[in-house]
Scaffold this active site. Sequence first.
Site, PDB file in Angstrom:
ATOM      1  N   ALA A 170       0.840  -1.197   0.000  1.00 33.24           N
ATOM      2  CA  ALA A 170       0.000   0.000   0.000  1.00 33.24           C
ATOM      3  C   ALA A 170       0.870   1.241   0.000  1.00 33.24           C
ATOM      4  O   ALA A 170       1.877   1.302   0.701  1.00 33.24           O
ATOM      5  CB  ALA A 170      -0.912   0.022   1.220  1.00 33.24           C
ATOM      6  N   ASP A 171       0.470   2.215  -0.785  1.00 29.29           N
ATOM      7  CA  ASP A 171       1.101   3.531  -0.724  1.00 29.29           C
ATOM      8  C   ASP A 171       0.381   4.430   0.263  1.00 29.29           C
ATOM      9  O   ASP A 171       0.976   5.352   0.812  1.00 29.29           O
ATOM     10  CB  ASP A 171       1.115   4.169  -2.109  1.00 29.29           C
TER      11      ASP A 171
END
Length: 395
Positions: free
Chosen positions: A257-258
Amino acid sequence: MATLQAIKYSRGKLLVLDQLRLPHENHYDEVSTAEEAFDCIRSMRVRGAPAIAIVAALAHAVELHNGDCTATEPEEVIAHIEKRLDYLKESRPTAVDLSNAITLLKLATRAANLEGLAHPEAKEAILNTYIQTAEEILAKDLHNNTSIGSYGTAWLQQQYSASSEKPISVLTHCNTGSLATSGHGTALGIIRTLHSEGLLKHAYCTETRPYNQGSRLTSFELVFEGIPSTLITDSMAGALFNLHRERMNIGAVIVGADRVVRNGDTANKIGTYQLAVLARHHGVKFVVAAPTTSIDLETGNGSAIEIEERKREELTQISGAIVNEDGTVDTSKTARVAIADQRIGVWNPAFDVTPHELIDAIVTERGTVVKGADGKFDFSQVLPERLASVAARQL
């Protein structure tokens, strides 16, 4: 087992693996300034939310150690540091790890103990505080990744009663391993831990168009470490689940995940959303692996996430090493070729947002978060102080 290193650091010197040259060449660039770090991040020679934050933090630590700051007054020194950090923040706006690291570095620098110090000593104290904090970000990331691997493996083992006699297979997207972090990785870290504990049957990785992080980087890491694995195109995931889920015991899609926002909506590499939809249809668990530094409690839902758009040429052109007629690869020669009519319009978002409804678990270094009876993620078990702080400000 030997692992790859995207970042090599000693005080005053930072080397960053140029991931655009992988898998054919291992070349490290020396990064000595904020400008060099910005270019390294923007050009995607380094990528992955944790690695981006680490490179930005350490690059400024290197330039401070090597005498970049000419200011002498404490407030001027702090202002210089904050200006450089604000500049670095713009290199990759979607990745919340970078923003969180910059906030941490600013707070630590302003909290430096300057009591009774004259200006030269005060400046030195501020610089040392910054450098030590940046180095702690590096060390903590590796510890966090190992914990994510353990928590994710335990949760999957519980879900599927996985054992050496009944190992599970998984699919991953983009690159979330040693090349995207300080080491071990997040989603790929879980895969590494599953493999080391004899619980992994097979790992599938998508090529991850248009930048091919899966084919260039993840497949390289999997082969490097001898993990049984197969590369597929992004468009093959549905067929994989439909034809091989039962035979290969495919239990989960594991992604990084960013940015994960308060309700669990998750921004990650483009193509993640469609994998979540396919996983739900086929009864495959969808797992997000992310350190708590990637969790943004200030943002309520995914509609508020800024999505970076990249240049059109990433879709219409491709480059790589030359393949000789006998099938060997000549890494000394590269070529860039057109793969589409160069006049076609292009939409190239770097990320998409997966709704929390499609996510089964979010694995952090502090534990695995699942949805309650109300269908919502509750981050109070892993981030009680931050969640309480956000709630208090909203009163």
